[in-house]
Design a protein around this motif. Structure first.
Motif, PDB file in Angstrom:
ATOM      1  N   LEU A 117      -8.622   0.923  10.636  1.00 45.42           N
ATOM      2  CA  LEU A 117      -8.070   0.914   9.286  1.00 45.42           C
ATOM      3  C   LEU A 117      -8.638  -0.253   8.486  1.00 45.42           C
ATOM      4  O   LEU A 117      -9.022  -0.100   7.324  1.00 45.42           O
ATOM      5  N   ASP A 118      -8.731  -1.411   9.113  1.00 46.53           N
ATOM      6  CA  ASP A 118      -9.302  -2.573   8.432  1.00 46.53           C
ATOM      7  C   ASP A 118     -10.762  -2.342   8.068  1.00 46.53           C
ATOM      8  O   ASP A 118     -11.211  -2.699   6.966  1.00 46.53           O
ATOM      9  N   LEU A 119     -11.525  -1.748   8.993  1.00 44.71           N
ATOM     10  CA  LEU A 119     -12.941  -1.466   8.714  1.00 44.71           C
ATOM     11  C   LEU A 119     -13.090  -0.546   7.504  1.00 44.71           C
ATOM     12  O   LEU A 119     -13.931  -0.783   6.620  1.00 44.71           O
ATOM     13  N   LEU A 120     -12.277   0.493   7.455  1.00 48.49           N
ATOM     14  CA  LEU A 120     -12.422   1.487   6.392  1.00 48.49           C
ATOM     15  C   LEU A 120     -11.916   0.962   5.053  1.00 48.49           C
ATOM     16  O   LEU A 120     -12.514   1.237   4.007  1.00 48.49           O
ATOM     17  N   ARG A 121     -10.834   0.227   5.069  1.00 51.14           N
ATOM     18  CA  ARG A 121     -10.358  -0.386   3.821  1.00 51.14           C
ATOM     19  C   ARG A 121     -11.453  -1.264   3.216  1.00 51.14           C
ATOM     20  O   ARG A 121     -11.703  -1.242   2.007  1.00 51.14           O
ATOM     21  N   GLY A 122     -12.106  -2.038   4.075  1.00 55.12           N
ATOM     22  CA  GLY A 122     -13.156  -2.916   3.589  1.00 55.12           C
ATOM     23  C   GLY A 122     -14.339  -2.168   3.012  1.00 55.12           C
ATOM     24  O   GLY A 122     -14.965  -2.612   2.046  1.00 55.12           O
ATOM     25  N   ALA A 123     -14.639  -1.004   3.606  1.00 54.91           N
ATOM     26  CA  ALA A 123     -15.800  -0.226   3.150  1.00 54.91           C
ATOM     27  C   ALA A 123     -15.494   0.647   1.941  1.00 54.91           C
ATOM     28  O   ALA A 123     -16.417   1.181   1.310  1.00 54.91           O
ATOM     29  N   LEU A 124     -14.206   0.810   1.623  1.00 58.40           N
ATOM     30  CA  LEU A 124     -13.817   1.730   0.544  1.00 58.40           C
ATOM     31  C   LEU A 124     -13.045   1.033  -0.580  1.00 58.40           C
ATOM     32  O   LEU A 124     -12.356   1.686  -1.358  1.00 58.40           O
ATOM     33  N   THR A 125     -13.191  -0.277  -0.667  1.00 60.69           N
ATOM     34  CA  THR A 125     -12.410  -1.023  -1.665  1.00 60.69           C
ATOM     35  C   THR A 125     -12.684  -0.558  -3.084  1.00 60.69           C
ATOM     36  O   THR A 125     -11.793  -0.590  -3.938  1.00 60.69           O
ATOM     37  N   ASP A 126     -13.882  -0.082  -3.352  1.00 64.91           N
ATOM     38  CA  ASP A 126     -14.228   0.326  -4.715  1.00 64.91           C
ATOM     39  C   ASP A 126     -13.489   1.589  -5.158  1.00 64.91           C
ATOM     40  O   ASP A 126     -13.418   1.881  -6.354  1.00 64.91           O
ATOM     41  N   LEU A 127     -12.916   2.333  -4.195  1.00 65.34           N
ATOM     42  CA  LEU A 127     -12.203   3.565  -4.552  1.00 65.34           C
ATOM     43  C   LEU A 127     -10.746   3.303  -4.940  1.00 65.34           C
ATOM     44  O   LEU A 127     -10.073   4.206  -5.436  1.00 65.34           O
ATOM     45  N   GLY A 128     -10.263   2.098  -4.686  1.00 66.08           N
ATOM     46  CA  GLY A 128      -8.930   1.726  -5.125  1.00 66.08           C
ATOM     47  C   GLY A 128      -7.859   2.678  -4.622  1.00 66.08           C
ATOM     48  O   GLY A 128      -7.850   3.077  -3.455  1.00 66.08           O
ATOM     49  N   ASP A 129      -6.956   3.061  -5.531  1.00 65.18           N
ATOM     50  CA  ASP A 129      -5.814   3.893  -5.130  1.00 65.18           C
ATOM     51  C   ASP A 129      -6.136   5.376  -5.066  1.00 65.18           C
ATOM     52  O   ASP A 129      -5.243   6.201  -4.912  1.00 65.18           O
ATOM     53  N   ARG A 130      -7.416   5.714  -5.161  1.00 61.94           N
ATOM     54  CA  ARG A 130      -7.788   7.122  -4.982  1.00 61.94           C
ATOM     55  C   ARG A 130      -7.749   7.543  -3.513  1.00 61.94           C
ATOM     56  O   ARG A 130      -7.874   8.733  -3.192  1.00 61.94           O
ATOM     57  N   VAL A 131      -7.552   6.569  -2.625  1.00 65.30           N
ATOM     58  CA  VAL A 131      -7.422   6.837  -1.198  1.00 65.30           C
ATOM     59  C   VAL A 131      -6.122   6.214  -0.703  1.00 65.30           C
ATOM     60  O   VAL A 131      -5.833   5.053  -0.991  1.00 65.30           O
TER      61      VAL A 131
END
Length: 307
Positions: free
Chosen positions: A48-62
């Motif tokens: 979860l930490d890895l993916l949050r870090g890689a997807l920060t630019d998507l914000g609350d769309r995920v």
């Protein structure tokens, strides 16, 4: 790697390194966001930490969920995570990353996890959704990967999507994990119950006091009551309840002469709380693990609470 076609898709992602994992999952998520799908990522904490870090630019769309918490009991992943997310977005295709099996899952938990993976296919049949399930090939036992090939219609490995030739009817596959449970300790206290649940409540409360916090005792009492009520309402009775402790766990087992023939019982939320089957949904919500073994001659339901 994308899974864009309409209808239901349930691929197993076989990954070998964290870089492969992040690349494949983020590609799936970004493709879904581009398609305007609601997206949920439900994986264990490290990933979860890895993916949050890689997807920060998507914000609350995920949306994100810690599978070690939301899916601590595999029996509540379908009603409480996957189907709930779909219900929260009616009329829309949903895309979900669900990782219910990881290295720290125990041998005790695994049959419930594999049953869950098989029954996703039955619960989502006919729906417009994609559920991507990652499997760590380097850390999981080979038998787990083999099972994944039978519970997922398609497989993604090294960026390539292919059909799984081992995939089988989900109900038949789930039945293979309907395994007998080892007997309780010979000295474990037990009680024969019926025709009311009052004695079950008192027994479970008394036998678990001091092993769990008050709140967790009452959760287990309620879960046992729900199972016992099914015995009283739907079998000729009587039932038997047994309680014992194992390292780090309190166990409460209920047995009766009924046959739980619906493999999705407890994994689909009925349309209203008075409907038969809601009790097992609630039981899954209240317990850290529920193991069930059912045959035409009787059913054993084993409830686990972490100490």
């Amino acid at each position: 790697m994308t899974v864009q076609a309409r209808g239901f898709h349930h691929p197993a992602l076989l990954y070998h390194e964290s870089t492969d994992y992040v690349a494949a999952v983020t590609a799936f998520v970004r493709s879904a966001v581009e398609n305007h799908d609601p997206v949920l990522v439900a994986v264990p904490p490290a990933n979860l930490d890895l993916l949050r870090g890689a997807l920060t630019d998507l914000g609350d769309r995920v949306g994100y969920a810690d599978m070690a918490v939301a899916g601590r009991n595999p029996g509540r992943i379908l009603p409480g995570v996957l189907l709930r997310f779909a219900a929260d977005h009616p009329g829309q295709r949903v895309s979900i990353v669900g990782e219910p099996i990881w290295r720290d899952r125990t041998e005790l938990e695994y049959p419930a996890c594999a049953t869950h993976e098989a029954l996703i296919n039955a619960a989502f049949a006919g729906r417009d959704a994609a559920v991507l399930c990652p499997y760590d090939v380097t850390r999981l036992e080979p038998a787990v990967i083999t099972d994944a090939l039978s519970t997922h219609p398609t497989v993604i490995e090294k960026g390539t999507l292919r059909d799984s030739h081992h995939y089988a009817d989900p109900v038949v596959t789930a039945a293979a994990f309907n395994r007998p449970l080892p007997p309780p300790p010979a000295d474990a206290p037990s009680l024969v119950y019926g025709p009311t649940i009052a004695a079950v409540r008192s027994f479970v409360r008394r036998e678990t006091a001091g092993h769990l916090s008050e709140d967790r005792v009452e959760e287990l009492v309620l879960a046992a009551s729900e199972v016992a009520a099914n015995t009283i309402d739907h079998t000729a009775g009587p039932g038997r309840v047994t309680v014992w402790t194992e390292p780090g766990i309190v166990v409460c087992q209920l047995e009766d002469t009924g046959h739980l023939s619906d493999p999705l019982a407890g994994r689909l939320v009925p349309p209203h709380t008075g409907h038969r089957g809601y009790g097992l949904v609630l039981t899954n919500e209240l317990c850290d693990l529920v193991r069930i073994h059912s045959t035409p001659s009787g059913t054993t339901i084993r409830l686990h609470k972490l100490r």
